[in-house]
Design a protein around this motif. Sequence first.
Motif, short mmCIF file in Angstrom:
data_model
loop_
_atom_site.label_atom_id
_atom_site.label_comp_id
_atom_site.label_asym_id
_atom_site.label_seq_id
_atom_site.Cartn_x
_atom_site.Cartn_y
_atom_site.Cartn_z
N THR A 126 -0.13 4.99 12.15
CA THR A 126 0.60 3.75 12.81
C THR A 126 0.72 4.36 13.98
O THR A 126 0.98 5.77 14.26
CB THR A 126 1.94 3.29 12.25
OG1 THR A 126 2.80 4.38 12.09
CG2 THR A 126 1.57 2.71 10.65
N ASN A 127 0.67 3.65 15.22
CA ASN A 127 1.10 3.99 16.60
C ASN A 127 1.88 3.05 17.21
O ASN A 127 1.33 1.79 17.26
CB ASN A 127 -0.18 4.38 17.19
CG ASN A 127 -0.03 4.77 18.65
OD1 ASN A 127 -0.18 3.83 19.65
ND2 ASN A 127 0.67 5.80 19.01
N ALA A 128 2.88 3.43 17.97
CA ALA A 128 3.88 2.59 18.80
C ALA A 128 4.04 3.13 20.08
O ALA A 128 4.12 4.17 20.32
CB ALA A 128 4.99 2.19 18.13
N LEU A 129 3.60 2.39 21.36
CA LEU A 129 3.96 2.85 22.70
C LEU A 129 4.60 2.06 23.54
O LEU A 129 4.50 0.72 23.37
CB LEU A 129 2.48 2.77 23.26
CG LEU A 129 2.42 3.43 24.97
CD1 LEU A 129 2.99 4.65 25.29
CD2 LEU A 129 1.14 2.99 25.47
N ALA A 147 1.46 -1.75 19.76
CA ALA A 147 1.52 -1.21 18.51
C ALA A 147 0.06 -1.25 17.44
O ALA A 147 -0.72 -2.22 17.75
CB ALA A 147 2.40 -2.20 17.51
N ASN A 148 -0.01 -0.16 16.88
CA ASN A 148 -1.64 0.04 16.08
C ASN A 148 -1.15 0.48 14.80
O ASN A 148 -0.55 1.24 14.55
CB ASN A 148 -2.56 0.97 16.92
CG ASN A 148 -2.73 0.25 18.24
OD1 ASN A 148 -3.89 -0.42 18.31
ND2 ASN A 148 -2.20 1.03 19.26
N MET A 149 -1.99 -0.19 13.86
CA MET A 149 -1.80 0.31 12.52
C MET A 149 -3.47 0.39 12.00
O MET A 149 -4.32 -0.24 12.35
CB MET A 149 -1.25 -0.82 11.58
CG MET A 149 0.04 -0.83 11.82
SD MET A 149 1.04 -1.76 10.38
CE MET A 149 0.17 -3.01 10.20
N LYS A 150 -3.67 1.36 11.06
CA LYS A 150 -5.07 1.72 10.64
C LYS A 150 -4.82 1.85 8.97
O LYS A 150 -4.25 3.18 8.88
CB LYS A 150 -5.71 2.69 11.48
CG LYS A 150 -6.95 3.04 10.76
CD LYS A 150 -7.77 4.12 11.20
CE LYS A 150 -8.98 4.65 10.45
NZ LYS A 150 -9.51 5.68 10.80
N TRP A 151 -5.40 1.19 8.38
CA TRP A 151 -5.28 1.21 6.69
C TRP A 151 -6.73 1.62 6.34
O TRP A 151 -7.73 1.06 6.62
CB TRP A 151 -4.94 -0.09 6.21
CG TRP A 151 -3.56 -0.51 6.41
CD1 TRP A 151 -3.22 -1.43 7.37
CD2 TRP A 151 -2.45 -0.10 5.46
NE1 TRP A 151 -1.80 -1.70 7.11
CE2 TRP A 151 -1.17 -0.99 6.10
CE3 TRP A 151 -2.13 0.44 4.35
CZ2 TRP A 151 0.02 -0.88 5.66
CZ3 TRP A 151 -0.77 0.54 3.92
CH2 TRP A 151 0.16 -0.06 4.53
N SER A 152 -6.95 2.71 5.58
CA SER A 152 -7.95 3.21 4.98
C SER A 152 -7.95 3.24 3.54
O SER A 152 -6.90 3.69 2.98
CB SER A 152 -8.22 4.73 5.74
OG SER A 152 -8.51 4.62 6.88
N TYR A 153 -9.16 2.56 3.00
CA TYR A 153 -9.08 2.65 1.28
C TYR A 153 -10.63 2.85 1.09
O TYR A 153 -11.35 1.71 1.32
CB TYR A 153 -8.37 1.33 0.86
CG TYR A 153 -8.39 1.21 -0.57
CD1 TYR A 153 -7.63 2.09 -1.44
CD2 TYR A 153 -9.40 0.49 -1.00
CE1 TYR A 153 -7.46 2.00 -2.83
CE2 TYR A 153 -9.49 0.41 -2.63
CZ TYR A 153 -8.54 1.10 -3.45
OH TYR A 153 -8.66 0.98 -4.83
N HIS A 154 -10.79 3.78 0.47
CA HIS A 154 -12.29 4.22 0.14
C HIS A 154 -13.21 4.12 1.30
O HIS A 154 -13.03 4.50 2.47
CB HIS A 154 -12.83 3.43 -1.09
CG HIS A 154 -12.13 3.80 -2.40
ND1 HIS A 154 -12.23 4.93 -2.83
CD2 HIS A 154 -11.21 3.05 -2.81
CE1 HIS A 154 -11.51 4.97 -4.12
NE2 HIS A 154 -10.98 3.95 -4.02
#
Length: 722
Positions: free
Chosen positions: A544-547, A583-590
Amino acid sequence: MKHIVSILILLCLYGTAMAQSTFTATIKDEESKEALFGVSVYFPELEKGASSDIQGKVNIEGIPNGTYAILITHLGYEAIALEKSFPINQQEELTLFLEHGHEEMEEIVVSSTRSGRTIEDIPTRVEVIAGEELAEKGNMKPGDIRMLLNESTGIQTQQTSATSYNSSIRIQGLDGKYTQLLRDGLPLYSGYSGGLSLMQIAPLDLKQVEVIKGASSTLYGGGAIAGLVNLISKTPGEDRELNFMVNGTSALGLDLSGFYSERYGKIGTTVFASYNKGTAYDPAGIGLTAIPEFERYTINPRMFWYLDEATEINLGFNFTTEDRLGGNMDYVEGNTESGYFESNETDRLSTQFDATHRFSDHSRIQLKNSISFFDRTIAIPSYVFSGKQVSSFSELNYVTFGEKVEWIVGGNLWTENFDQSQGDPNNDLGFSNTTTGAFVQNTWNMAEQWTLETGLRGDYQSQYGAYLLPRFSFLFEPSERLTFRTGGGLGYKTPTQFTEDTERLHFRNILPIDFSTTSAERSTGVNLDVNYKWPVTDELSLSTNALLFYTQIDDPMLLQSNGNGMYAFTQPKGYINTQGLEANMKWSYHDFKLFVGYTFADVNEHYDNETTEYPLVAKHRLNNVLMYEKHGNFWIGMEAYYFSPQKLSDGSTGQSYWIMGIMSEKKIGKYFSLFLNFENMLDTRQTRFDTIYTGNISDPQFRDIYAPVDGFVVNGGFKLSL
């Protein structure tokens, strides 16, 4: 007895010292075989570690006899876990090769900060588009770089012409004139040459794209008020690279690109060439081109000389020529008797020179220069505007860095000259100016978790005098998962006649700026950035990232009608400010990745105790991308972008809209791949829910373009890598 005890203690200490070893290794990139700087090598059991130097070497002393696990990590690369027994043969020279990670960001050394640090260790917030992410976005628009930028939070590419497709970059809602566009750290696209720059840069020869948002004046001058975009070119590696791309679109567009790179001992070369063609396209059936007819040729060769291990010189030039014609479809198709048209004929030539010498592993000096020639003719019914711009940039900088402190000092010189050859002879927009600058930047590792970066720049502009620009960035890393950054600085922008507003008017009826009665625009900007990485499970992770950002520009230049059919630049007392959140979110699953981004940009004008909303800013934006990716084999993604209603310059408000698309690529064999993209599948067009002009189609008065005009387009092709 005392002497005996002392001797025994000394013998024990000597034996302990003799039982300690030194771990030595050289770490390189698996593909390019180039040394990697800043690789972390860590002994968890001993809590000892070090980072590789610029030659890729690492030395860790004082390792007791025994067997220990060693963890080698580098952002963008797969981690290596080793087990070594000590003492080891001190004559053994260990070389380790790191493979690129399967994430989208493969290149991690940031060029824009000049320090060569990894992105994790830089106090300044830098966003990098590289590797597979760069390739994926490049597939969508192989002919230009708009798609690379428009899909990032906080960035919007603003179309400035309804019929010719001209666009500019807006960062955090501010006008495109406040964004600095660089190529390998050189300002090649500014002033008169900036209007078509986004449309004339193909991405195939780019290694990465670096974006710094907010005040970036220390190294790059006052023009980087909103931020900067630095396009980093590929350089020769140990292995030959030969790439071709062929792309076609349902709008009858064609893109052909080729890139070659190879190193022969002490000489290397890269060559990029492209041909881009567009066919007049009117999906709305209103008789006006949404995509103009154009034909463009580009050639960009570079030579590299590696004189010795410490000295490198490279020299290149870029030539682009393009004819672009938009407007009334009948006119474009050959009926030139009547009808509205907009023609752009451009020739762009620029040179690049860079010489770097390393005095040691901890210091280097660099000299670089660029000269840019730009010739453009704009024609509309009953009016032609043309001119030639010659600009140059030269810089000398020195960098020295140690374990805790890094210094960058330097000076640079800009020259810019514009000669108007056609237009209104009574209102000549020609000008000439020179800017001389000196800068110093310090990066200090205050403690293990704290890093402070401070900078100071002094400029002298031939028409507007002297400016002093301080800047700071602060990095706090309480853990490997959590990172805080904050920063701010001052900037300035000397008045320019080449803005989004004058582009829309084709520089017609524009009065020259009176330099004696105007002053430079001044800015103050601050930001706060928070990053958090959360390994939810062994298979699921979240980044996650927030600026938070704020920028204020005092005494901005405005283009206003004087009531006599002419437009004049004025400088009313007041300011423009932008504030908001990314705001950024990155979900990684396989093999799945989900990116979710949100931008809130509140941009306002403040004049005469009144506050009004700044036009052409989507206050709320959503960026959503879902990817399925088998590394090196196949990927497919779906994207969806939302834009909230935007205020228009005529006082009305545009409608909100969504844009959706599907992108895919399949590797076939070792050298060949196919890609297919469905862009704007909802066929979102401003002409479907609003108008783009008023009046008669033979003499249209264009309104602001705030939504796509080209609609649903399919593009696909193949890539060949030898």
